[in-house]
Design an enzyme around this catalytic site. Structure first.
Site, mmCIF file in Angstrom:
data_model
loop_
_atom_site.group_PDB
_atom_site.id
_atom_site.type_symbol
_atom_site.label_atom_id
_atom_site.label_comp_id
_atom_site.label_asym_id
_atom_site.label_seq_id
_atom_site.Cartn_x
_atom_site.Cartn_y
_atom_site.Cartn_z
ATOM 1 N N SER A 1 -6.740 -2.275 6.361
ATOM 2 C CA SER A 1 -5.574 -2.716 7.129
ATOM 3 C C SER A 1 -5.813 -2.447 8.612
ATOM 4 C CB SER A 1 -4.315 -1.967 6.682
ATOM 5 O OG SER A 1 -3.256 -2.219 7.583
ATOM 6 N N LYS B 1 -10.821 -2.578 -1.148
ATOM 7 C CA LYS B 1 -10.391 -3.783 -0.435
ATOM 8 C C LYS B 1 -10.964 -3.762 0.969
ATOM 9 C CE LYS B 1 -6.324 -6.649 0.429
ATOM 10 N NZ LYS B 1 -4.888 -6.827 0.136
ATOM 11 N N ASN C 1 1.677 -9.336 10.448
ATOM 12 C CA ASN C 1 2.440 -8.123 10.182
ATOM 13 C C ASN C 1 1.740 -6.920 10.795
ATOM 14 O OD1 ASN C 1 1.654 -5.807 8.107
ATOM 15 N ND2 ASN C 1 0.537 -7.670 7.476
ATOM 16 N N ASN D 1 -3.464 -1.961 10.722
ATOM 17 C CA ASN D 1 -2.227 -1.408 11.278
ATOM 18 C C ASN D 1 -2.110 0.111 11.211
ATOM 19 O OD1 ASN D 1 -1.240 -4.035 11.870
ATOM 20 N ND2 ASN D 1 -0.748 -4.289 9.704
ATOM 21 N N THR D 2 -3.159 0.782 10.729
ATOM 22 C CA THR D 2 -3.225 2.242 10.769
ATOM 23 C C THR D 2 -4.420 2.628 11.617
ATOM 24 O OG1 THR D 2 -2.216 2.518 8.573
ATOM 25 C CG2 THR D 2 -3.531 4.348 9.406
ATOM 26 N N PHE E 1 2.033 0.468 6.675
ATOM 27 C CA PHE E 1 2.168 1.205 5.409
ATOM 28 C C PHE E 1 3.517 1.913 5.300
ATOM 29 C CE2 PHE E 1 -2.736 2.052 5.000
ATOM 30 C CZ PHE E 1 -2.944 0.702 4.759
ATOM 31 N N THR F 1 0.829 -1.195 0.000
ATOM 32 C CA THR F 1 0.000 0.000 0.000
ATOM 33 C C THR F 1 0.874 1.259 0.000
ATOM 34 O OG1 THR F 1 -1.837 -1.106 1.091
ATOM 35 C CG2 THR F 1 -1.734 1.277 1.313
ATOM 36 N N ASN G 1 -2.295 -0.089 -4.975
ATOM 37 C CA ASN G 1 -3.099 -0.077 -3.760
ATOM 38 C C ASN G 1 -2.722 1.158 -2.941
ATOM 39 O OD1 ASN G 1 -3.635 -0.732 -0.847
ATOM 40 N ND2 ASN G 1 -4.407 -2.635 -1.711
ATOM 41 N N ASN H 1 -8.595 -8.486 3.242
ATOM 42 C CA ASN H 1 -7.325 -8.098 3.838
ATOM 43 C C ASN H 1 -6.988 -9.068 4.975
ATOM 44 O OD1 ASN H 1 -5.049 -6.455 4.579
ATOM 45 N ND2 ASN H 1 -6.158 -4.650 3.872
ATOM 46 N N THR H 2 -5.991 -8.721 5.764
ATOM 47 C CA THR H 2 -5.623 -9.551 6.908
ATOM 48 C C THR H 2 -6.658 -9.415 8.023
ATOM 49 O OG1 THR H 2 -4.270 -7.741 7.780
ATOM 50 C CG2 THR H 2 -3.167 -9.390 6.408
ATOM 51 N N MET I 1 3.191 -3.746 9.834
ATOM 52 C CA MET I 1 4.148 -2.881 9.156
ATOM 53 C C MET I 1 3.733 -1.418 9.223
ATOM 54 S SD MET I 1 6.348 -5.143 8.202
ATOM 55 C CE MET I 1 7.430 -4.346 7.027
#
Length: 350
Positions: free
Chosen positions: A181, A215, A116, A183-184, A120, A91, A145, A244-245, A118
C-alpha cells in the site's frame, strides 16, 4: 438501474460517506440470516465449471472481492451472498488506527478509477478476530489481508505482522501480507527482498497451516517482481497477489495523493501477472487484481496464468449485481468454447 442511481445520486455524495453507508447496510443485512441465504441462492455461482481449487481451498468461482472494501471483516458473508467466489477482508493491523485525515477517497468516473489514501483505517486484529469467529450461515471463503500498524517503527514491523497473523490466521481460509500500500509511510520499502525474507518467514511460521500469500505493488521494477517471485517460491508461500494500487498518475487528470485503482491500472497489472507466471510457472498460485472491470478482463487474466482474479473498483461503478453477472458470463463463455472447467484455461496463453 444502478448506473442511473450512481450517476444521478451516489456520484454527487461524498465517496467515503457512501462507502460507510454501504457497509452499514451490508452489516444490517447480515443480521438476518434468512435474507442472506435467499440472496446466496439467487446470486451465488452455481456452475460446476467455475469451481477451482487453490492452495488446498475450494472456491465456487475464481472471481472474488479484493481487500479494501470490507476493512473490518464486518460483512464478508453478505458480500459472498452477492456472488463473489471469495472475499478478502482488510487490510487489518495489529492495533486499531483511524487512518489518514479526510478527505481520503476520490472517484474519477471519467477514468473508471478511484484514488484512496485511507491509511489502513480499522478497529484492529482483536476486533476483526471477534467478527470472524461468528457462525457462517452460507458457504463463504474469506481471506484476511494484514498490514503494518502506522505508529509501529519499521524495526518492529515483523513483530507487528506476526501479532496479527497469530490472531487471524486460524480464522482465515488464507492470509495475505500486504507490503504494497502507498498510504503507510515506509511500507513499500518492506518489498525489498532482504527485508521481505525475514518478514515472510516469521509470518509463515505464525500462520501455521493457513496458506500465506504476499501482495505486491505494480510500481515494482521488473527485476524486483522477479526477485519477489523467487523468494515466495523459495519460502514455500502459497502465492502472490498482483497488484495493489499504483502511485502513477498516467492516464488520469487528478494529482490527489494516494493509491490509484481501476481501469488505468489494467495494463500494468496484466504485465506483472505475465512476468510472475513466466518466472514462477506453476510453483505459485497467482491472484490477479487491478483494472478488472468485466468478464473479458477475468478471462484474459485466467489465460495469462491467474488461478484467481479479484475486483473492487468495478463494484463501485457497476453495483451489487456485478459479481453475479460476471460469473454467469464466464460460465457461458466456458461452454461456448468447449471447456468443462475454468481450470482448463488457466495459463493457456502464458
Amino acid at each position: 438501474m444502478y448506473r442511473l442511481v450512481f450517476t444521478q445520486v451516489l456520484s454527487r455524495l461524498d465517496a467515503e460517506a457512501v462507502h460507510h453507508l454501504t457497509i452499514r447496510l451490508l452489516r444490517l443485512l447480515g443480521m438476518f440470516p434468512p435474507l442472506v441465504r435467499l440472496l446466496h441462492r439467487l446470486l451465488a455461482p452455481r456452475a460446476e465449471s467455475l469451481r477451482v481449487q487453490a492452495f488446498g481451498v475450494h472456491f465456487a468461482s475464481p472471481f472474488g472481492l479484493a481487500a479494501g472494501f470490507d476493512k473490518d471483516a464486518g460483512c464478508a458473508e453478505p458480500l459472498s451472498a452477492l456472488g463473489f467466489g471469495y472475499v478478502e477482508v482488510g487490510t487489518i493491523t495489529a492495533h486499531a488506527q483511524p487512518g489518514n485525515p479526510r478527505p481520503r477517497l476520490f472517484r474519477l468516473p471519467e477514468s473508471r478509477a478511484i484514488i484512496n489514501r485511507m491509511g489502513f483505517n480499522n478497529a484492529g486484529a482483536a476486533a476483526a478476530a471477534k467478527r470472524l469467529r461468528r457462525v457462517r450461515h452460507i458457504p463463504a471463503v474469506v481471506g484476511v489481508n494484514i498490514g503494518k500498524t502506522k505508529v509501529v517503527p519499521e524495526s518492529e514491523a515483523v513483530r507487528d505482522y506476526v501479532d496479527s497473523a497469530r490472531r487471524l490466521a486460524p480464522l482465515a481460509d488464507y492470509l495475505v501480507v500486504n507490503v504494497s500500500s502507498p498510504n503507510t509511510p515506509g511500507l513499500r520499502d518492506l518489498q525489498a527482498v532482504d527485508r521481505l525474507r525475514p518478514l515472510l518467514s516469521a509470518v509463515k511460521e505464525a500462520a501455521g497451516r493457513t496458506p500465506l500469500l504476499v501482495k505486491i505493488a505494480p510500481d515494482l521494477a521488473d527485476e524486483d517482481v522477479d526477485a519477489v517471485a523467487e523468494l515466495a517460491a523459495e519460502l514455500g508461500l502459497a502465492g502472490v497477489i498482483a497488484t495493489n494500487t499504483t502511485i502513477s498518475r498516467e492516464g488520469v487528470a487528478s494529482t490527489e495523493a494516494g493509491g490509484l485503482s481501476g481501469r488505468p491500472l489494467k495494463a500494468r497489472s496484466l504485465e506483472v501477472l505475465r512476468r510472475l507466471r513466466q518466472k514462477a510457472g506453476d510453483r505459485l498460485t497467482l491472484v490477479s487484481v487491478g483494472g478488472v472491470e468485466d468478464v473479458d478482463d477475468v478471462w484474459e487474466r485466467l489465460l495469462a496464468g491467474a488461478t484467481l482474479v479479484q475486483g473492487y473498483t468495478g463494484l463501485i461503478y457497476e453495483g451489487p449485481l456485478w459479481p453475479s453477472r460476471i460469473n454467469r458470463q464466464l460460465a457461458r463463455r466456458l461452454r461456448r468454447h468447449g471447456y468443462g472447467s475454468v481450470r482448463e484455461i488457466v495459463g493457456r496463453t502464458a
